[in-house]
Structure formats: structure tokens, C-alpha cells
Design an enzyme around this catalytic site. Structure first.
Site, PDB file in Angstrom:
ATOM      1  N   LEU A 180       1.148  -1.054   0.097  1.00  0.00           N
ATOM      2  CA  LEU A 180       0.042  -0.120  -0.075  1.00  0.00           C
ATOM      3  C   LEU A 180       0.843   1.272   0.086  1.00  0.00           C
ATOM      4  CD1 LEU A 180      -2.922  -0.840   2.352  1.00  0.00           C
ATOM      5  CD2 LEU A 180      -3.142  -0.803  -0.107  1.00  0.00           C
ATOM      6  N   ARG A 208      -6.021  -5.617  20.543  1.00  0.00           N
ATOM      7  CA  ARG A 208      -5.399  -6.612  20.175  1.00  0.00           C
ATOM      8  C   ARG A 208      -4.423  -7.352  21.209  1.00  0.00           C
ATOM      9  NH1 ARG A 208      -4.082  -5.393  13.688  1.00  0.00           N
ATOM     10  NH2 ARG A 208      -6.267  -5.902  13.121  1.00  0.00           N
ATOM     11  N   ARG A 254      -0.805  -1.433  17.695  1.00  0.00           N
ATOM     12  CA  ARG A 254      -1.596  -0.551  16.755  1.00  0.00           C
ATOM     13  C   ARG A 254      -3.077  -1.177  16.256  1.00  0.00           C
ATOM     14  NH1 ARG A 254      -3.555  -2.606  11.969  1.00  0.00           N
ATOM     15  NH2 ARG A 254      -2.373  -4.441  11.838  1.00  0.00           N
ATOM     16  N   LEU A 306      -3.732   0.044   7.193  1.00  0.00           N
ATOM     17  CA  LEU A 306      -4.171   0.552   5.749  1.00  0.00           C
ATOM     18  C   LEU A 306      -4.218   1.857   5.715  1.00  0.00           C
ATOM     19  CD1 LEU A 306      -6.779  -2.267   4.922  1.00  0.00           C
ATOM     20  CD2 LEU A 306      -4.232  -2.453   4.741  1.00  0.00           C
TER      21      LEU A 306
END
Lengths: 223, 637, 251
Positions: free
Chosen positions: B43, B330, B435, B441
């Protein structure tokens, strides 16, 4: 012509010319059914067709053009396709491609050869001059197509040639009906299976329809 | 040395605007005089190369895959965040900024994060204009969903293949520039060295992976967009080719490596089945929106899940974090899973798994709705495990996933080597110590489309075009050194494969420097890694030659760098004597096992400078200051 | 389980290749096909022989890098599954497996099972994009897109560019690949503007790269690991006719 420089364009030429010929084949089949009405049927039909020769010849010209295009691009596409796949797999397991689809060029060649014979036999009438309809008018003075056809198909070899040729035609059409519709973009997720099946059924019906004539004659049903 | 992030002054909401105004520009006529190298086509790389090419620079883009479209960004499933507030649920640029800083456990640079939140909306607009088929509602508007660690619905998605669609969008923009002649692509080409001339990055040395040829490319600036280093753990959710080589070799040429110990372990992955395993498969954490995580209360309970009654199940995330429940961030979810498994409650082979149960959601919403939402994930799960998750709960376990650490960059994304810019996962800048979902992204595309085009011009305008080419001694030396190191690897001719060393290294890293760390485990790792490395250089075996496509040679070079880098990672983890985000030191936790930060001593970025092969790296600190978000204990209870 | 493999080995683009026999021992059902090859390769490396070269990267079935024809079927016999996601539980002890590279003129073999698929990239470069500049675009919700259209576009956009369609096609045609991109962009208002030009240039480029023509065999659909449908080829054909009626690619 820009369109034939393009892969899809060439396929479209195949589809359109093929479809034109399918229309002719269907019309031819319907016309031939007059055979079942005896000499009066088909001889009258033949006379009527030949009476408007301008129309007949423009049709013949059109068909010749379609045929020529179909043959030219058929061979060209096949050569291109072969070139695009120079090496075969040691093992191949087809899961969608059919026998009919993979052998279009060969059934096409067979149909072409047959067509030549067919034209020599029944249109130019040079293979068996002794039964030529043009040279042997019936009682009403019409070319005696009925007798010519019946006498031809009484020979086992001729009947066999016709049956084989119709098998080739059937195979050719079994793939080409759905294929030409797909190429023309007249297909969708839901219609595809219907069209594929319908195409195969139509191909079988057309081939069977043609096959009935030599068989009926050979079996003595038509005399 | 105290590092300066070069953040512009002024109120946070005006910093980027003002900075853009103050930066120098390169005039359109002059742009084509500059050459820019972009390494990596994910990306960040694709979007940067496409945008810079469109602006008129001469761009050369490199990737090791056979096509630019295959970079691992393609595997991102869940979505991309943007502060659009389309659902009118209280989102804003400031809230996205705040959530990201908090989610990163207050270890990221405020100004960078704010800028990221600011450009997030533009990214969505850009992608829509490229033809990215984002999910839409029945009225034709863009659809949103909530995602791990967020209380608003700000995640845009394209089925379970958001990364794929965004990357194909960037790849299409890149393809357009290739045809226009502005970008030249070099696929199957691996960067093996950075060439620094007079203290500035002036090119790279690469290996053509088909012919084996080593050659140089000169440029006025180099952008590294080479992703993260999580394959240092051997098993990770990264692609097999993912490596640290480009960033590590830049580090060896003087670029500082920042916060390598910030490694994200993703909570929803398919558990390991055996030694043969080559990689781990992640399933989007969007699954946690409807799935409930539990383990049997009885240790070692071997009953099939449906035979375990409700009162004998421990829905530990809901129990410990009532307000976020199964949507806890997470790092917290992963650690909680490890904790219950370490405690003997794990399920599946080896007791390394927890249940993710959709029975309740299927009952409430119907199987069709669940199929619509997650059908592809359920299929993938079944393909790999041969289990039907509609009928029985999934088994999941955490797996190494994303590297928050990376090469140190300033506000302009420039590393400590002028002319070397680092974008996307390869840099350290925006995610702090952890994160949040759907942010990677956003960062990759933000860096590539909307940040680098401005900041690189500022650098180029000051340095001027450089036409000296690859004839300079630095380039020649770089090629010679690269060739020599390849020859050395080929000549060892030992008895173990590169893969065996990699697997062993991964074992050390996962056990000692994984989800939880302690002084003891880190010192253990710092002892064992050099031993393994020494064995590697004596006993690795690489068949084949160098002048050919040789995948073992590619692999062995990457493993060699991982063996070096692993030590740096462990060293950084040892240095950071606190717990923060994904970096959890056993010595620093509350009684309930929550991370305890030490803001007095560790509210800084740790950036390491290479000082020589057998010497300890030198630590530089960038102090982090929080003017807009109150430094607080991160709580998801 | 133990297996016999016949694997295509070819040392370089110009070299002649052949099938060589290998044994894969102690393979478990949980392994993926590529993990099985890893085991074989590790053994080859240990014995000082060159391992089998094959393309692979993400191993999650999305990057499109893996490319092997297994027993005559690209990506093997499981529907909608890439090689990397094909698991050994679909094989039995004692099986013989043929492994070959993608075969097509447009995909020359580089080494063993690795082929050069840059022709697909060049097709994309010819027109597989919306010519939008970075920046200066309208808000994402400025143009509404019916959900059905967005879903159809997504169905087509799922293509991973692996080239299995080409490998499966008896004609080595890339029509499904091209059709997926043409249909994806033509379905969306953003891509509609350039639809006529796109379909013309992409199909022209396809021919130029040496791919064959579509004979509507639909082997491509059967092989596609993402289940891209041949209805998109019909869509491409419609777009082509429409473009021709409007005056070709220069409209």
C-alpha cells in the site's frame, strides 16, 4: 476494419456468421420436411425457391460470404489458440470443456468437406447425372428433386455419409449455440446453464431432423 | 543523542496545514530531473510510486514478488479506518487521533498520529474514485462497521478483502504511471544494500532474482516501503517472503532502528498444528464483533465444546473487560488468551487455543446473516482445519502479526539518513506500542498518497538533482560487498538448511521475546541468538549457485539478517524496562495482570544506531510529549 | 502418508525440462500442499540437491503467487482453492501426483514450476485503471452506487491475478482475467467513463501478449480459485459491442 484486429471482434465475426448459418440450417431443415409430403411437396417447394432467382442468389451470396468468413476466422483463431498453448500438460483433466467444444475445428472441417459433396450432389448434381433432378423433370415438368433424393439415399454409403455428417453438425452446433450467444454477450449467470442445455437439445434436434431423411429413405419408409 | 522529530510548532490541528505551506516545492519543469527509488509495492510503496510518478518525478519501483500486486498488504482483511463520521456516532478527527494514541499506549508521536487522522478521509475518497468496491448500504452510501478497540463505526471495508481491494486500487494507479512512462517497475528484484554518498542516501544495490545479477540504481532519494519484520518469529501471519533485509541493511548503513520490541501478536489466528507448519493464518478480528471468546473453566477439560454447559465456560474477555468485552484491543486479547492457556484452560492440540463461539450470534441473527458477514472466513477456517464453524466453535490462538517498530523517521518520514524516507509498516511512526485494527491500511496509504509527495519535495528542492550515477566508489564498493557476502554464504556448505535455523530462531523469539517478556527471558535470548548465529555461519547449507534463480539463496540472506536483527529486538525489549501496549514485561504489571508503564523513564522512542558488527548498538532517544491527550492508564474495563 | 510425485524440473528459460520422480514421506493430513513440498525440498537441500523452485508468498490464498497444475488441474482439484490452501487430507497414501507449471505461450517458464506472468501486468497497464489523479476527488459518498452494483463489482474485483484461468484454458486465453477487470470497473460509475476505451485496449493487449482467444469452454471458471464467473466474459463482450457501436476505443 479495426474490429477484426481484436480477439473479441474476431470471435464476434465467428458468432454472427455462425448464427446466420444456423438460421439457414434451420430453414433448410424445415424446407426439407416437404420431402415427407412426397414428390408434390418437395418438387413444388424446389420450384418455388428457384422461381425467384434474384432472392435465391442473394441468399446464396450471403451464405457464401458468411461461410468464407467463418472458415477463414475459424482457422485463424484455431491457429492462434494452438500457438498460445505450445506445450501440453503431461496430464490434463478437463472439468468444463466438452468433446464438442474442443473439436470444433475438426467437426467444422468435416462439415466443410460434406458441404462440398452435398453441393456437388444435390445443387450442381454432377455426382450422379443419371438421377439429376434438373435433367429429369417430373410429370408436371418440375425438376424431380424427390426421385433424386430418394434414389441417392437408397445407397447405403450415401446414407451413411449423411448420418456421419449430421453427427458432426450436431457436435458443432452443441457447442456453437451457447458459444455464439456468450460471445454476443447475450448471456448471464442464470441464463448460461439454460442456454447451454437448450443449445445442446436444439443441436440434437437439428441433427436428428436431418438424419431422418436418409434413414427414412434407406429403411424404405419414403419411396 | 537526543533525537528531534522535527514536528512543526503550533496547535496540533494546524501543524500539517502550516507545514505544507512552509515546505519547499519542486517546480513541475524540474521534477523530471529527479529520480526517486521506491522499494516495496504494498500500500505504501504502490501509492507513493504512483503519486510521485504522476507528479512528474522519474520513479523506479522494486519488489521481490513477480508482480507489484502481490505485496502482503493484499492479505489485510478487515478494513480501513477513517474519521468520516458518516454514521453520526460521535467520530471526529480528534477522536480517531485520540483512540490511536491511547491504543498505542502513549508511545507514538502525537503530531504524526493527528496528521494520519486528518488525511484518513481523503484516503477513502481517493480509493472510491479509483473504483475500489467498498461495501455499500441499500441506499448506495458507504457502509461502516466497528472494529477491535473502537467504540464508533469508522471502518470501511470491501467484504473480507479490504487490503486486496485497496492494494489493487494503488496497483492500478501504479500501472497507469508505468504505461505513461513515469514509473519503471523492477519485479523479482530484491534490495540488498543502501548506498550512502556523503551522508545522504543516493541509491540501492539489488539482486535480480532471475539472473542473479547484482547491480546498483542511483537516485536523488530512496523510499523504503518494505513492510514489517514479524517473520523474525518464523511463524507469523506475514507472507513467506516478508523480511527485515531492506530496513536492516539500511540500519547497517546508518539509519536508526526505532522501537523494534513493539511487535503485535494478533489474537484471532488459526492455531498451529505441527512442526511442518510454514506460516499462520489470520482471520479478521471483525469475527470478534459477533463471536464470543471462551475456555472451559475446568483445567484440561477434553469434552467437546457443545457438551460444556454455560456455567462451566469462562468468557474471560467479557469477565475482565466488561465495557469492551470481546472487542478489547489486540494486545490485551492476545495476552489474555496466552494467560488462560498457560493456566491449563486451553483447547485443541497442545492446549494452545481458545474458542471463538458463534452459536449465540447464529441463534440471534440466523446462520444466513452470519454467512453473509463472515462466509469467506468460515470457508477459510474449514479449508485449513476441516471443521465447520457454523456447527462448532472456532479455535483461535494469537500469532505474530504486525511490527509497530521500524526505521526511525521524523515528521517528514525521513530517516536519520537524509534522502532516505521510510513509509508504512517499515517505519515506526504512528502506532506507538500497539496498533489498532484497520489502522495499518490507513497509514500505508496516508504515507504514500498524501504525505510523502509533499515532504520529499521539500528535501529534493534543497538538495538539487544529482546526475552522478552509479560510477561513484560508494556504489562500486556496495556491489563488491554484496557479492562477497553472497559468496560467503554459498561457500559455508554445512549440513543444516536455512529454514532449520529460521525455525530455531523463531522458537527462541516466540518463547523468550514473544507475548510476554522478562529480564530473564530476554537475557536468555540475548545469549542464545549469538550462539545460533555463530552456528549458522559455520553450518548452513545453500545448494545451487548465485547466477540463477535460487530460492534457498534468497532465504538464507533473509535468515542471516533476522539472526542479527533478533538480537536488536531483544536488546530493545530489555532496555524498555516497563510494560506498554504489546511490550509486556512480567516485572511490570498490576495485580490483575495489566501493563504498567513507566512514563517517567520510558516516555521516549528508543532509536538504535549501528556501530559495527560485533559492537553494541548506540541508543538515541526521542522524547515524546503529550500536549493534546492526557497521559493516562489505558483502561478497557 | 507416502506419495510419489512427478515434478516438472527445468533449469532455466531456454533449457529443456522433464518430469522427475520424488518421494514425499510421512506427510500428514493437516499439511498444506506447499508444506508437503517444503518437506520434500528440505530433504533435497540436506542431500545437497537443488530444491524444487515454486512461486508462493502469502499462503493464505490471496496474493496469487502460487501456481501449480496438480494432476492436470490448475491449483488442484478442490474448488475455489489455491495451491497454498489445498490440504493433504484430500490425498491418500500411495497417491501419484503430477505437478507442472502453468503452461501458455504468454507465461514462459523461468525455472521448474515458476513462470513469468508479467504479461498480465502489461494488460493491466494498458487500461486496467480509472485515470484518476491523486487528490482533488469528490467525497466518497458524492456518487451513490446501488448496493447490487457494488456487490457485482466486488464479485469481479476478487480476481487475484494468479493466471489459473490461462493455465486451464485449452487456448491459453486470458479472457476471464481481462473480463474481471473490465466488468469490475464498468459496473461502477467511476470506471464507466473510460469503459469503451478500456475494453478495446485491454483485449488488444491480450492478443499482443500471445494469449489465445476465448472459445467459451469455461475451464477458466472451473479453475478460478476465487470463483470468478464467465458471466463477466459475456459482460466484456457486451462492453466491446457497445464500444464498437460508439466508434471504438477512441471515443
Amino acid at each position: 476494419m479495426d474490429i477484426v484486429k481484436n480477439s473479441v471482434g474476431r470471435k464476434l465475426v465467428m458468432a454472427v456468421s455462425g448464427f446466420g448459418m444456423i438460421a439457414f440450417v434451420v430453414a433448410h431443415l424445415l424446407g426439407n420436411t416437404t420431402l415427407y409430403s412426397g414428390p408434390d411437396g418437395i418438387n413444388a417447394y424446389a420450384l418455388a425457391l428457384h422461381s425467384c432467382s434474384a432472392l435465391l442468389w442473394s441468399f446464396r451470396l450471403l451464405l457464401a460470404v458468411l461461410f468464407a468468413l467463418h472458415v477463414f476466422f475459424g482457422i485463424r483463431l484455431t491457429l492462434e489458440n494452438r500457438a498460445a498453448k505450445p506445450q501440453a500438460y503431461a496430464r490434463t483433466d478437463y472439468r468444463a470443456a466438452t468433446f464438442a467444444g474442443r473439436n470444433m475445428i475438426w467437426t467444422g472441417v468435416l462439415i466443410g468437406v460434406f458441404l462440398l459433396y452435398h453441393l456437388l450432389q444435390f445443387t450442381l448434381q454432377v455426382t450422379d447425372p443419371e438421377i439429376s433432378a434438373l435433367r429429369h423433370p417430373d410429370a408436371l415438368g418440375r425438376p424431380d428433386v424427390f426421385t433424386m433424393v430418394v434414389l441417392s439415399f437408397r445407397k447405403a454409403a450415401v446414407a451413411a455419409v449423411y448420418v456421419c455428417a449430421m453427427a458432426a453438425l450436431g457436435l458443432h452446433l452443441a457447442h456453437s449455440i451457447q458459444s455464439s450467444l456468450q460471445t454476443a454477450g447475450l448471456n448471464g449467470e442464470k441464463t448460461l446453464p439454460v442456454i447451454t442445455k437448450g443449445g445442446i437439445i436444439a443441436a440434437i434436434l437439428i441433427a436428428l431432423g436431418f438424419v431422418t431423411f436418409p434413414l427414412a429413405v434407406y429403411a424404405g419408409l419414403l419411396r | 543523542m537526543i533525537l528531534d522529530g522535527k514536528c512543526p510548532s503550533g496547535p496540533i490541528s494546524e501543524k500539517w496545514e502550516r507545514h505544507r505551506h512552509e515546505m519547499k516545492l519542486v517546480s513541475p519543469a524540474n521534477k523530471r530531473k529527479y529520480r526517486i527509488i521506491v522499494v516495496g509495492t504494498g500500500l505504501a510503496g504502490s501509492s507513493a510510486a504512483a503519486t510521485l510518478g504522476e507528479l512528474g518525478y522519474n520513479v523506479e519501483a522494486f519488489c521481490f514478488q513477480d508482480s507489484a500486486r502481490r505485496a502482503h498488504s493484499i492479505a489485510a482483511q478487515g478494513g480501513i479506518n477513517a474519521a468520516k463520521d458518516y454514521p453520526n456516532d460521535g467520530d471526529s478527527i480528534f477522536r480517531l487521533f485520540h483512540d490511536t494514541v491511547k491504543g498505542g499506549d502513549f508511545r507514538s508521536r502525537e503530531a504524526n498520529v493527528y496528521r494520519l487522522a486528518e488525511v484518513s478521509g481523503n484516503i477513502i475518497d481517493q480509493c472510491v474514485a479509483q473504483g475500489v468496491p467498498f461495501a455499500r448500504d441499500y441506499a448506495g452510501y458507504l457502509d461502516n462497521r466497528s472494529f477491535g478497540g473502537a467504540q464508533v463505526s469508522r471502518t470501511f471495508y470491501a467484504r473480507g478483502q479490504t487490503g486486496q481491494q485497496l492494494l489493487l486500487g494503488a496497483y492500478s494507479a501504479l500501472s497507469r504511471q508505468v504505461r505513461a512512462g513515469n514509473v519503471r517497475l523492477y519485479p523479482r528484484t530484491e534490495m540488498l544494500d543502501l548506498v550512502v554518498v556523503g551522508g545522504e542516501a543516493k541509491g540501492i544495490t539489488v539482486r535480480d532474482m532471475v539472473t542473479g545479477k547484482i547491480r546498483c540504481h542511483a537516485a536523488d532519494a530512496v523510499c523504503l516501503c518494505t513492510g514489517g519484520y514479524m517473520n523474525v518469529y518464523y511463524l507469523s501471519t506475514n507472507a513467506m517472503g516478508g523480511n527485515v533485509t531492506a530496513t536492516y541493511r539500511a540500519y547497517k548503513r546508518g539509519a536508526f532502528f526505532a522501537n523494534p520490541c513493539y511487535t503485535q501478536i494478533h489474537p484471532t489466528c488459526i492455531p498451529v498444528t505441527g512442526d511442518h507448519q510454514a506460516k499462520l493464518t489470520l482471520m479478521s478480528e471483525s469475527l470478534r464483533n459477533d463471536g464470543r471468546v471462551w475456555v472451559p473453566k475446568i483445567r484440561g477439560d477434553r469434552r467437546p465444546p457443545h457438551e460444556i454447559p454455560g456455567e462451566e465456560r469462562d468468557y474471560y474477555l467479557e469477565r475482565k473487560y466488561p465495557s469492551f468485552g470481546n472487542l478489547a484491543p489486540r494486545d490485551i486479547s492476545s495476552r489474555a488468551a496466552k494467560e488462560v492457556c498457560d493456566d491449563g484452560h486451553g483447547v485443541g492440540p497442545g492446549g494452545r487455543g481458545v474458542y471463538l463461539d458463534f452459536a449465540g450470534a447464529i441463534k440471534r441473527l440466523g446462520e444466513d446473516t452470519i454467512r453473509q458477514r463472515y462466509g469467506n472466513l468460515f470457508e477459510m477456517y474449514e479449508r485449513i482445519t476441516d471443521e465447520n464453524a457454523y456447527k462448532q466453535p472456532m479455535r483461535i490462538y494469537p500469532a505474530p502479526h504486525y511490527a509497530m517498530g521500524g526505521l526511525w523517521v521524523d515528521y517528514n518520514l525521513q530517516s536519520s539518513i537524509p534522502g532516505l524516507f521510510v513509509l508504512g509498516e517499515a517505519n515506526f511512526s504512528d502506532h506507538g506500542a500497539n496498533r489498532l485494527g484497520a489502522s495499518a491500511l490507513m497509514q500505508g496509504l496516508g504515507d504514500g498518497y498524501f504525505i510523502i509527495p509533499y515532504t520529499i519535495a521539500h528535501y529534493l528542492a534543497q538538495s538539487g538533482p544529482d546526475a552522478a550515477g552509479t560510477g561513484r566508489p560508494e556504489f562500486v564498493r556496495s556491489v563488491e560487498e554484496t557479492e562477497a557476502s553472497i559468496k560467503r554464504l554459498l561457500s559455508i556448505n554445512g549440513s543444516k538448511t536455512a529454514n532449520e535455523f529460521h525455525r530455531e530462531l523463531g522458537g527462541i523469539m516466540w518463547e523468550q521475546v514473544g507475548m510476554t517478556r522478562s529480564r530473564e527471558s530476554l537475557e536468555n535470548a540475548l545469549r542464545r541468538i549469538p550462539e545460533l548465529r555463530a552456528e549458522f555461519w559455520e553450518n548452513v547449507r545453500v545448494p545451487g549457485g548465485e547466477e540463477d534463480l535460487n530460492q534457498e539463496l534468497e532465504k538464507v540472506g533473509r535468515v542471516a539478517d533476522f539472526l542479527d536483527f533478533a538480537e536488536l529486538l531483544a536488546r530493545d525489549a530489555l532496555h524498555r524496562n516497563e510494560s506498554c501496549g504489546s511490550h509486556f514485561r512480567m516485572e511490570h504489571q498490576t495485580e490483575d495482570g495489566e501493563a504498567v508503564r513507566d512514563d517517567a523513564n520510558f516516555c521516549h522512542v528508543a532509536a538504535w544506531q549501528f556501530t559495527g558488527a560485533d559492537r553494541e548498538p548506540e541508543l538515541h532517544k526521542e522524547q515524546l510529549s503529550f500536549e493534546n491527550v492526557r497521559l493516562a492508564v489505558r483502561s478497557y474495563r | 502418508m507416502n506419495l510419489t510425485l512427478y515434478v516438472w524440473r527445468q533449469s532455466g528459460p531456454a533449457a529443456a525440462g522433464r518430469l522427475e520422480e520424488y518421494r514425499a514421506k510421512d506427510i500428514t493430513a493437516d499439511m498444506s500442499f506447499l508444506e508437503m513440498l517444503d518437506v520434500v525440498n528440505e530433504e533435497l537441500v540436506r542431500s545437497g540437491r537443488e530444491p524444487i523452485a515454486f512461486d508462493h508468498d502469502c499462503r493464505e490464498g490471496i496474493c496469487g503467487m502460487c501456481s501449480q497444475v496438480i494432476n492436470g488441474v490448475p491449483h488442484g482439484s478442490q474448488e475455489k482453492t489455491t495451491v497454498c490452501q489445498l490440504h493433504m487430507r484430500h490425498f491418500h497414501d500411495g497417491d501419484t501426483i503430477y505437478i507442472e507449471p502453468w503452461r501458455a505461450k504468454a507465461f514462459p517458464v523461468i525455472k521448474d514450476l515458476i513462470v513469468d506472468r508479467s504479461s498480465l501486468d502489461r494488460i493491466m497497464q494498458s487500461g486496467g485503471y480509472v485515470s484518476v489523479h491523486t487528490g482533488g476527488v469528490p467525497d466518497g459518498n458524492a456518487v451513490l452506487i446501488p448496493k447490487a452494483d457494488a456487490d457485482t463489482a466486488m464479485d469481479a474485483a476478487e480476481c487475484i491475478g494468479c493466471g489459473a484461468c490461462v493455465a486451464a484454458c485449452p487456448n491459453g486465453s486470458a479472457m476471464l482475467f481481462v473480463a474481471a477487470k473490465v466488468a469490475h470497473l464498468a459496473t461502477l460509475p467511476q470506471g464507466r467513463v473510460e469503459a469503451a476505451r478500456r475494453v478495446c485496449v485491454m483485449t488488444e493487449e491480450m492478443l499482443k501478449e500471445g494469449f489465445g482467444n476465448c472459445s467459451n469452454h469455461y475451464e477458466c471458471q472451473a479453475a478460478c480459485p476465487k470463483g470468478i464467473k464467465v458471466k463477466f466474459i459475456a459482460r466484456l463482450n457486451r462492453e466491446f459491442i457497445r464500444a464498437q457501436l460508439k466508434g471504438g476505443k477512441d471515443t
